[in-house]
Enzyme design. Structure first.
Site, PDB file in Angstrom:
ATOM      1  N   SER A  85      13.161 -25.178   9.108  1.00 41.67           N
ATOM      2  CA  SER A  85      14.328 -24.383   9.501  1.00 41.67           C
ATOM      3  C   SER A  85      15.035 -23.996   8.208  1.00 41.67           C
ATOM      4  CB  SER A  85      15.261 -25.192  10.405  1.00 41.67           C
ATOM      5  OG  SER A  85      14.631 -25.496  11.623  1.00 41.67           O
ATOM      6  N   LYS A 160      15.082 -19.191  15.319  1.00 36.19           N
ATOM      7  CA  LYS A 160      15.389 -20.629  15.314  1.00 36.19           C
ATOM      8  C   LYS A 160      16.879 -20.873  15.052  1.00 36.19           C
ATOM      9  CE  LYS A 160      15.064 -25.083  15.198  1.00 36.19           C
ATOM     10  NZ  LYS A 160      14.365 -25.832  14.153  1.00 36.19           N
ATOM     11  N   LYS A 231      39.987 -16.408  36.388  1.00 38.12           N
ATOM     12  CA  LYS A 231      40.807 -17.318  37.199  1.00 38.12           C
ATOM     13  C   LYS A 231      40.306 -18.753  37.081  1.00 38.12           C
ATOM     14  CE  LYS A 231      39.720 -17.973  41.251  1.00 38.12           C
ATOM     15  NZ  LYS A 231      38.876 -18.926  42.028  1.00 38.12           N
TER      16      LYS A 231
END
Length: 306
Positions: A85, A160, A231
């Site tokens: 990564s 990733k 809401k």
């Protein structure tokens, strides 16, 4: 994770030459018949496919481009695949240097953790030349059960980072909700069951809702109107103030929904808030060819899919 992935490649019958700064980390592979190299360059010089699995960008740059790095030993026609990564910009800077030597580069970060690496239950997100991807996919299949082609070089790394960013953000929102629910008097287990068995737990927006709305740019007729969503989240943040529970993610989501309401989108689908993000990012996320019915069937068949 590199150890688990390597073990699965070895179990698939591929001969291996390996290198690690800590030689003891390679012992299980050596016991299985792998040969030990003295450097990443030596691995690349002896391999058709060279993998790296490293902590981050600094290590990726050092191992791929540094002294005795992969680039120094890479052979024409061979493939370098980084499983880390890392920074998409970095792999896009690395690729031309390998191409100049007649070699190919893919970025292929994985998702699934150490357990998935050991069991072969990994998502592998691949960027690079499609023909090269098709050629090496059988090796990727040896350690990943969900191997995806994401696009050109760097696309796997982008995917990733986006995956992990969304995951960490959702985790924070879940933590806010569970702490609110427990402090407001609900036991953790039934609260968890209610959340995971509802639309959120089925990930209906990810699998089907955004396909019908964001991917097509169509937010009417509403499946669930924005004014109703506003809401509900307003009632939740009101409850949080009553019980002194901090809700940073939820408060931000409430403000975003209010901004969208003030644009006149109250009767549009609650997902119309994504239009504000698209405007600010300067990009539209459109994929009208994706089959919403197929995505809907996926939810029914795989209610716990992630």
């Amino acid at each position: 994770m590199g150890g688990g992935m390597s073990a699965n490649i070895q179990r698939a019958g591929y001969p291996m030459i390996v290198y690690d700064l800590r030689e003891e980390a390679a012992l299980p592979l050596l016991d299985g018949g792998a040969r030990l190299a003295n450097s990443p360059a030596e691995v690349a010089a002896a391999s058709d496919i060279t993998f790296t699995s490293l902590p981050g960008p600094y290590e990726v740059e050092a191992v791929s481009l540094g002294s005795d790095g992969v680039l120094q030993g890479i052979r024409p026609g061979s493939v370098y695949i980084d499983l880390s990564s890392s920074r998409p910009t970095l792999i896009r800077e690395i690729e031309p240097q390998f191409r100049a030597r007649g070699a190919y580069v893919l970025d292929a970060p994985v998702s699934g953790g150490k357990t998935g690496a050991a069991s072969g239950n990994l998502a592998v997100m691949v960027g690079g030349d499609r023909e090269v991807f098709d050629r090496v996919k059988p090796v990727l299949d040896a350690f990943g059960d969900k191997v995806f082609y994401a696009g050109e070089i760097g696309a796997g790394s982008v995917a990733k980072l986006v995956h992990n960013m969304i995951g960490h953000s959702v985790r924070q929102a879940i933590a806010e909700g569970l702490t609110l629910g427990v402090k407001a008097g609900v036991d953790p287990e039934p609260l968890w069951e209610c959340v995971r068995r509802g639309a959120l737990g089925r990930m209906s927006f990810l699998h089907e809702g955004l396909v019908r709305t964001m991917f097509r740019g169509e937010f009417e007729p509403a499946s669930f109107a924005l004014h109703l969503a506003h809401k509900d989240i307003s009632l939740a943040t009101e409850l949080a103030r009553e019980y002194d529970v901090p809700m940073p993610m939820s408060t931000l989501a409430q403000q975003i929904s209010l901004t969208a309401m003030n644009r006149g989108w109250g009767n549009a689908d609650s997902s119309s808030t994504v239009r504000l993000q698209e405007e600010q990012a300067g990009v539209e996320v459109r994929a009208p060819h994706v089959d919403a019915e197929r995505s809907s069937r996926f939810i029914t068949t795989h209610p716990d899919a992630d």
